[in-house]
Scaffold this motif. Structure first.
Motif, short mmCIF file in Angstrom:
data_model
loop_
_atom_site.label_atom_id
_atom_site.label_comp_id
_atom_site.label_asym_id
_atom_site.label_seq_id
_atom_site.Cartn_x
_atom_site.Cartn_y
_atom_site.Cartn_z
N GLY A 66 0.83 -1.20 0.00
CA GLY A 66 0.00 0.00 0.00
C GLY A 66 0.86 1.24 0.00
O GLY A 66 2.06 1.20 0.28
N LYS A 67 0.25 2.36 -0.31
CA LYS A 67 0.98 3.63 -0.29
C LYS A 67 1.39 3.99 1.13
O LYS A 67 2.42 4.64 1.33
N GLY A 68 0.59 3.58 2.10
CA GLY A 68 0.94 3.79 3.50
C GLY A 68 1.45 2.50 4.10
O GLY A 68 0.96 2.05 5.15
N GLY A 69 2.45 1.89 3.46
CA GLY A 69 2.93 0.57 3.86
C GLY A 69 4.30 0.59 4.48
O GLY A 69 4.78 1.61 4.99
N LEU A 70 4.97 -0.56 4.41
CA LEU A 70 6.23 -0.78 5.11
C LEU A 70 7.39 -0.08 4.40
O LEU A 70 7.54 -0.18 3.18
N GLN A 71 8.21 0.60 5.18
CA GLN A 71 9.47 1.15 4.71
C GLN A 71 10.62 0.61 5.56
O GLN A 71 10.45 0.36 6.76
N VAL A 72 11.78 0.47 4.93
CA VAL A 72 12.98 -0.05 5.58
C VAL A 72 14.08 1.00 5.47
O VAL A 72 14.21 1.69 4.45
N TYR A 73 14.89 1.10 6.52
CA TYR A 73 15.98 2.09 6.55
C TYR A 73 17.32 1.41 6.32
O TYR A 73 17.62 0.37 6.94
N THR A 74 18.12 1.97 5.44
CA THR A 74 19.52 1.57 5.29
C THR A 74 20.38 2.81 5.32
O THR A 74 19.92 3.92 5.00
N ASP A 75 21.64 2.63 5.69
CA ASP A 75 22.54 3.77 5.79
C ASP A 75 22.75 4.46 4.45
O ASP A 75 22.87 5.69 4.38
N GLU A 76 22.79 3.68 3.37
CA GLU A 76 23.09 4.27 2.06
C GLU A 76 21.89 4.91 1.39
O GLU A 76 22.05 5.83 0.58
N ARG A 77 20.69 4.45 1.71
CA ARG A 77 19.50 4.94 1.02
C ARG A 77 18.54 5.71 1.91
O ARG A 77 17.62 6.36 1.40
N ALA A 95 -2.29 10.88 2.02
CA ALA A 95 -3.26 11.93 1.75
C ALA A 95 -4.04 11.66 0.47
O ALA A 95 -5.22 12.03 0.35
N ASP A 96 -3.41 11.00 -0.52
CA ASP A 96 -4.09 10.75 -1.78
C ASP A 96 -4.85 9.41 -1.79
O ASP A 96 -5.45 9.05 -2.80
N ALA A 97 -4.81 8.68 -0.69
CA ALA A 97 -5.59 7.45 -0.54
C ALA A 97 -6.00 7.31 0.91
O ALA A 97 -5.64 6.33 1.58
N PRO A 98 -6.78 8.27 1.44
CA PRO A 98 -7.05 8.29 2.89
C PRO A 98 -7.85 7.10 3.38
O PRO A 98 -7.82 6.80 4.58
N ALA A 99 -8.58 6.44 2.48
CA ALA A 99 -9.39 5.29 2.90
C ALA A 99 -8.62 3.97 2.83
O ALA A 99 -9.19 2.92 3.13
N GLU A 100 -7.34 4.01 2.48
CA GLU A 100 -6.56 2.77 2.37
C GLU A 100 -6.58 2.00 3.69
O GLU A 100 -6.34 2.55 4.75
#
Length: 323
Positions: free
Chosen positions: A219-230, A270-275
């Motif tokens: 989904g647009k409001g889904g999982l994000q992962v953090y890496t040092d380079e990105r 904001a562009d898919a508030p009902a997700e």
């Protein structure tokens, strides 16, 4: 939508189970490299049927759509069994990021077999609470959790092999593990309201235990992962795959050779508030009283003081509870 991370590979477990030594060694190298960078993998060949996962989502959604006064009969504290309502958790607290409470509701379950030690039982055992309004949920989750327990042991066997250690290096500490299982519901803004500044469906954090096995929806409001380079980037998605990441305890066990994967779940966009999204999250842990000592160099890179696994986990759970 942000480009997804390319450093998170998809691995097929079937060659690990059935392949020759050369194939297993190549798979182990891929796993080792991925867990040194993002701390995440996508895993196929896991044997968990899509129909079972869909059935749990349907049953859980029936519960989450019940009136709050009904759901409150099953209300629990973080680390307990039952319903965690809106505002119960702020996962960012665990890393010192003071976000508003997470925009989610959860049904949470854990080990349903008591331990021999009443002191351990007092901390880590209680009967699971199954909502009477959705009786099918218990049968579905019981089947799912049996599959998760078997998958967790296979994954930990692979991880021991990937470190050049005995295949039972981790699994020998799994005779009677605790575990956590959350069904996380992320409704749209018509349920949770407009997000506050810095508010997430789940705030930035790392998981606490050994391995986490996640069945997620894109989904647009889904999982994000953090890496040092990105920095932050969308996690890759494959509907046939489960997402696996390393928790703090296992990272510590490996002497920080592998990183505990930092991640977050974005707020309703904001562009898919009902997700609306739902995740099935299995948190692997080990038998209470396990002494976790960092693997020495050259495998490990940092020598942490030994810790009792469940003293460590309890402190982590307490840290995300919203008072």
């Amino acid at each position: 939508m942000t480009e997804s991370l390319s450093r998170i590979p998809t691995i097929d477990l079937r060659p690990w189970l059935d392949g020759g030594e050369e194939i297993r060694a190549a798979l182990a190298r891929t796993v080792d490299q991925a867990l040194q960078t993002a701390g995440f993998l996508l895993v196929t060949g896991h044997g968990v049927e899509s129909g079972l996962r869909a059935g749990i989502r349907r049953a859980a959604r029936e519960f989450f759509l019940l009136p709050d006064e009904v759901k409150r009969r099953y209300e629990a504290k973080v680390g307990g069994r039952g319903w965690l309502g809106p505002g119960a958790e702020a996962n960012g607290y665990a890393e010192g990021t003071h976000t508003p409470p997470d925009l989610k509701e959860s049904l949470t379950f854990a080990t349903d077999e008591p331990f021999a030690d009443p002191v351990v039982d007092a901390q880590w055992y209680a009967p699971n609470v199954w909502p009477a309004e959705v009786p099918q949920l218990r049968t579905l989750c019981t089947e799912y959790l049996a599959k998760m327990a078997a998958l967790e042991k296979e994954l930990l066997s692979l991880l021991g092999y990937a470190l050049g250690l005995e295949r039972d290096f981790f699994t020998r500490h799994m005779d009677h593990p605790t575990y956590g299982f959350n069904i996380n519901w992320y409704p749209g803004t018509e349920v949770v309201g407009e997000p506050l500044p810095g508010q997430f469906r789940i705030g930035p954090h790392t998981d606490f235990g050994t391995v986490t096995v996640l069945d997620r929806q894109a989904g647009k409001g889904g999982l994000q992962v953090y890496t040092d380079e990105r920095g932050w980037a969308d996690a890759p998605y494959d509907p046939a795959a489960l997402t696996v990441n390393i928790g703090d305890l296992l990272a510590r066990w490996t002497g920080d050779r592998w990183r505990s994967g930092r991640h977050r779940v974005l707020p309703p966009p904001a562009d898919a508030p009902a997700e609306e999204l739902m995740s099935l999250v299995y948190f692997g842990e080990c038998t209470p009283g396990t002494r976790v000592e960092s693997v020495p160099a050259p495998v490990g890179r940092v020598a942490y003081p030994p810790v009792d696994s469940h003293v460590y986990l309890r402190a982590k759970l307490d840290s995300i509870t919203v008072e």
